[in-house]
Design a protein around this motif. Structure first.
Motif, PDB file in Angstrom:
ATOM      1  N   TRP A  23     -83.344  30.634-147.239  1.00  0.00           N
ATOM      2  CA  TRP A  23     -81.832  31.029-147.010  1.00  0.00           C
ATOM      3  C   TRP A  23     -81.911  31.403-145.091  1.00  0.00           C
ATOM      4  CZ3 TRP A  23     -77.924  30.159-149.691  1.00  0.00           C
ATOM      5  CH2 TRP A  23     -77.481  29.738-151.052  1.00  0.00           C
ATOM      6  N   TYR A  35     -79.069  29.432-142.832  1.00  0.00           N
ATOM      7  CA  TYR A  35     -77.688  30.103-142.840  1.00  0.00           C
ATOM      8  C   TYR A  35     -77.962  29.746-141.136  1.00  0.00           C
ATOM      9  CZ  TYR A  35     -76.274  33.945-139.308  1.00  0.00           C
ATOM     10  OH  TYR A  35     -75.635  34.223-138.485  1.00  0.00           O
ATOM     11  N   ALA A  70     -74.643  28.559-139.306  1.00  0.00           N
ATOM     12  CA  ALA A  70     -73.865  28.579-138.636  1.00  0.00           C
ATOM     13  C   ALA A  70     -73.600  28.194-137.396  1.00  0.00           C
ATOM     14  CB  ALA A  70     -74.911  30.044-138.034  1.00  0.00           C
ATOM     15  N   SER A 125     -76.006  32.724-133.174  1.00  0.00           N
ATOM     16  CA  SER A 125     -76.925  32.930-134.763  1.00  0.00           C
ATOM     17  C   SER A 125     -78.030  33.433-134.865  1.00  0.00           C
ATOM     18  CB  SER A 125     -76.107  32.000-135.590  1.00  0.00           C
ATOM     19  OG  SER A 125     -76.629  30.832-134.370  1.00  0.00           O
ATOM     20  N   SER A 136     -70.827  33.970-136.990  1.00  0.00           N
ATOM     21  CA  SER A 136     -71.939  34.155-138.055  1.00  0.00           C
ATOM     22  C   SER A 136     -72.124  35.560-138.587  1.00  0.00           C
ATOM     23  CB  SER A 136     -73.168  34.355-136.411  1.00  0.00           C
ATOM     24  OG  SER A 136     -73.275  33.456-134.836  1.00  0.00           O
ATOM     25  N   LEU A 141     -71.380  34.860-141.917  1.00  0.00           N
ATOM     26  CA  LEU A 141     -72.382  33.890-142.830  1.00  0.00           C
ATOM     27  C   LEU A 141     -72.747  34.911-143.169  1.00  0.00           C
ATOM     28  CD1 LEU A 141     -72.609  31.192-144.193  1.00  0.00           C
ATOM     29  CD2 LEU A 141     -73.732  30.146-142.094  1.00  0.00           C
ATOM     30  N   TYR A 142     -73.417  36.005-142.607  1.00  0.00           N
ATOM     31  CA  TYR A 142     -74.643  36.661-142.339  1.00  0.00           C
ATOM     32  C   TYR A 142     -74.574  37.936-143.752  1.00  0.00           C
ATOM     33  CZ  TYR A 142     -77.974  40.773-140.952  1.00  0.00           C
ATOM     34  OH  TYR A 142     -79.053  41.210-141.577  1.00  0.00           O
ATOM     35  N   VAL A 166     -74.870  35.840-146.944  1.00  0.00           N
ATOM     36  CA  VAL A 166     -75.908  35.425-147.155  1.00  0.00           C
ATOM     37  C   VAL A 166     -76.496  36.462-147.469  1.00  0.00           C
ATOM     38  CG1 VAL A 166     -78.589  34.845-146.679  1.00  0.00           C
ATOM     39  CG2 VAL A 166     -75.868  33.435-146.134  1.00  0.00           C
TER      40      VAL A 166
END
Length: 257
Positions: A107, A111, A115, A177, A230, A233-234, A237
């Motif tokens: 992951w 990620y 990103a 990212s 970034s 998306l973080y 995740v």
């Protein structure tokens, strides 16, 4: 690039993003800073003042527009370097999803791939709709067009502008990212990751400003866009990463061989 064994990554706790301090420091403060800086640059003439200094120092023409350092080394070679780095991460990510021994990297690496791709992709999409000119297109800097603000009405007979936000610097700023990637695998390295993205994007952006391709605000909004992508998306995740680590740690050691 990561080379530590999966067990090392498993010891890193998932950062608690529900903490209000996290969102204040990673979302609200950067947003306020971006809006304040943007006001100074776009509404108070800061963009033009800085571009005026570059233009004057270059002899009242964009002497560095086609210079080897700015055009070939930073612009072209820099873009290829960023692309090569992305390909390396894709290869590592593919390996992690094929190997149980590298499962803890799955992951975080996925990620990072997403990103970088989404950051640069969104900047490119915004460029196609914001309709703003580059400095070298403007009469103030030897071009033929008058400056039209971001929210001002553009004459129908004026050709479209595709210079906002800055596309080239996104190849550098997308790597901020790495800050969030480090939060997943080794938080102590997060500032190093941030510096990598800021320096790469800053160098790319400055080179383009010296060429007359962008105002500083163009790079500011590229940075803001890459940071927001970034961050979001973080956050998305985090639950997947937490569940993956719980399942991974629950497996008998023999099944990880």
């Amino acid at each position: 690039m990561p080379s530590a064994p999966a067990a090392t990554v498993d010891l890193v706790p998932v950062v608690t993003t529900s903490n209000p301090h996290f969102l204040r420091g990673h979302l609200w403060l950067p947003l306020v800073a971006t809006l304040a800086a943007s006001t100074l640059l776009m509404s108070s003439g800061g963009d033009q003042w800085l571009a005026d200094q570059f233009y004057r120092l270059e002899g009242h023409h964009w002497a560095l527009q086609n210079a080897w350092v700015t055009s070939h080394l930073v612009h072209k070679a820099g873009k290829w370097a960023s692309t090569a780095a992305a390909l390396v991460v894709i290869v590592l990510c593919t390996h992690a999803w094929r190997s149980e021994r590298a499962a803890a990297w799955r992951w975080p690496l996925l990620y990072l791939v997403l990103a970088v791709a989404l950051g640069t992709g969104l900047v490119s999409a915004l460029k196609s709709v914001t309709n703003m000119d580059c400095p070298w297109d403007l009469a103030r800097y030897g071009g033929a067009r008058e400056y039209i603000g971001l929210f001002a009405s553009r004459p129908h007979d004026m050709a479209r502008g595709i210079c906002f936000p800055a596309g080239h610097s996104s190849a550098g700023y997308a790597w901020i990212s790495l800050y969030f990637f480090a939060l997943m695998v080794r938080p102590a390295w997060r500032w190093r990751g941030l510096v990598v993205g800021l320096v790469a994007g800053g160098v790319f952006g400055l080179a383009q400003q010296l060429r007359g391709a962008h105002f500083l605000s163009h790079d500011l909004w590229t940075l803001a866009t890459c940071w927001l992508v970034s961050l979001l998306l973080y956050l998305a995740v985090q639950p997947l990463l937490k569940r993956s680590r719980v399942l991974h740690n629950a497996l008998p050691q023999g099944e990880l061989a």
